[in-house]
Design a protein around this motif. Sequence first.
Motif, PDB file in Angstrom:
ATOM      1  N   ASP A   1       1.033  -1.575  -0.323  1.00 21.56           N
ATOM      2  CA  ASP A   1       0.049  -0.220   0.495  1.00 21.56           C
ATOM      3  C   ASP A   1       0.952   1.028  -0.377  1.00 21.56           C
ATOM      4  O   ASP A   1       0.522   2.341  -0.717  1.00 21.56           O
ATOM      5  N   MET A   2       1.601   1.312   1.279  1.00 21.57           N
ATOM      6  CA  MET A   2       2.452   2.146   0.912  1.00 21.57           C
ATOM      7  C   MET A   2       2.962   2.664  -0.443  1.00 21.57           C
ATOM      8  O   MET A   2       4.086   4.273  -0.999  1.00 21.57           O
ATOM      9  N   VAL A   3       3.710   1.341  -1.692  1.00 20.84           N
ATOM     10  CA  VAL A   3       4.259   2.033  -2.645  1.00 20.84           C
ATOM     11  C   VAL A   3       3.421   2.749  -3.691  1.00 20.84           C
ATOM     12  O   VAL A   3       3.607   3.491  -4.706  1.00 20.84           O
ATOM     13  N   ALA A   4       2.052   1.642  -3.808  1.00 23.07           N
ATOM     14  CA  ALA A   4       0.934   2.081  -4.907  1.00 23.07           C
ATOM     15  C   ALA A   4       0.735   3.353  -4.513  1.00 23.07           C
ATOM     16  O   ALA A   4       0.517   3.804  -5.919  1.00 23.07           O
ATOM     17  N   GLY A   5       0.760   3.775  -3.128  1.00 24.61           N
ATOM     18  CA  GLY A   5      -0.576   4.881  -2.743  1.00 24.61           C
ATOM     19  C   GLY A   5       0.805   6.261  -2.325  1.00 24.61           C
ATOM     20  O   GLY A   5       0.418   6.761  -2.145  1.00 24.61           O
ATOM     21  N   ASP A   6       1.998   6.010  -3.308  1.00 27.83           N
ATOM     22  CA  ASP A   6       2.351   7.175  -2.816  1.00 27.83           C
ATOM     23  C   ASP A   6       3.181   7.701  -1.336  1.00 27.83           C
ATOM     24  O   ASP A   6       2.388   8.816  -1.588  1.00 27.83           O
ATOM     25  N   SER A   7       3.087   6.769  -0.516  1.00 30.76           N
ATOM     26  CA  SER A   7       2.882   7.384   0.594  1.00 30.76           C
ATOM     27  C   SER A   7       3.948   8.587   1.266  1.00 30.76           C
ATOM     28  O   SER A   7       5.669   8.640   0.754  1.00 30.76           O
ATOM     29  N   PRO A   8       3.480   9.306   1.824  1.00 30.14           N
ATOM     30  CA  PRO A   8       4.383  11.058   2.254  1.00 30.14           C
ATOM     31  C   PRO A   8       5.986  10.011   2.941  1.00 30.14           C
ATOM     32  O   PRO A   8       7.027  10.728   3.318  1.00 30.14           O
ATOM     33  N   LEU A   9       5.811   8.733   3.156  1.00 29.30           N
ATOM     34  CA  LEU A   9       7.016   8.271   4.225  1.00 29.30           C
ATOM     35  C   LEU A   9       8.095   7.241   2.977  1.00 29.30           C
ATOM     36  O   LEU A   9       8.910   7.223   3.925  1.00 29.30           O
ATOM     37  N   ILE A  10       8.035   7.609   2.065  1.00 30.23           N
ATOM     38  CA  ILE A  10       8.673   7.489   0.811  1.00 30.23           C
ATOM     39  C   ILE A  10       9.181   8.775   0.042  1.00 30.23           C
ATOM     40  O   ILE A  10       8.777   9.415  -0.372  1.00 30.23           O
ATOM     41  N   GLU A  11      10.252   8.607   0.129  1.00 33.61           N
ATOM     42  CA  GLU A  11      10.929  10.064  -0.061  1.00 33.61           C
ATOM     43  C   GLU A  11      11.911   9.195  -1.783  1.00 33.61           C
ATOM     44  O   GLU A  11      12.400   8.823  -1.577  1.00 33.61           O
ATOM     45  N   TRP A  12      11.469  10.156  -2.979  1.00 29.89           N
ATOM     46  CA  TRP A  12      11.940   9.153  -3.866  1.00 29.89           C
ATOM     47  C   TRP A  12      12.761  10.172  -4.436  1.00 29.89           C
ATOM     48  O   TRP A  12      12.894  11.719  -4.978  1.00 29.89           O
ATOM     49  N   ARG A  13      14.288  10.017  -4.306  1.00 26.83           N
ATOM     50  CA  ARG A  13      14.969  11.140  -4.943  1.00 26.83           C
ATOM     51  C   ARG A  13      15.696  10.725  -6.201  1.00 26.83           C
ATOM     52  O   ARG A  13      16.757   9.987  -6.452  1.00 26.83           O
ATOM     53  N   GLY A  14      15.478  12.080  -7.078  1.00 27.83           N
ATOM     54  CA  GLY A  14      15.976  11.937  -8.311  1.00 27.83           C
ATOM     55  C   GLY A  14      15.054  10.876  -9.287  1.00 27.83           C
ATOM     56  O   GLY A  14      14.842   9.879  -8.944  1.00 27.83           O
ATOM     57  N   GLY A  15      14.970  11.677 -10.455  1.00 29.97           N
ATOM     58  CA  GLY A  15      14.489  10.784 -11.826  1.00 29.97           C
ATOM     59  C   GLY A  15      12.895  10.816 -11.289  1.00 29.97           C
ATOM     60  O   GLY A  15      12.603  11.091 -10.504  1.00 29.97           O
TER      61      GLY A  15
END
Length: 72
Positions: free
Chosen positions: A50-64
């Motif tokens: 759910d975290m990955v599919a829902g773009d959780s605010p707990l995951i920070e995507w850096r670059g790209g």
Amino acid sequence: MAAPIVVHRPLGTGGRRVTVDAHVLGLAHSECDLIEFLRQAGIDETTAEDMVAGDSPLIEWRGGRPHWYKAA
């Protein structure tokens, strides 16, 4: 406050380094890899999915782009 789960910029060879609180979990080449690393870090599989599919605010995507694992 910085997100505790960081998915770093795609590498030139493909894949993204994943860290939790600056501890390296591994190199993700897909969403499945990312979910597995989160599971190994103690997050149950359904929540990790759910975290990955829902773009959780707990995951920070850096670059790209988020969810992109191919070579930069």
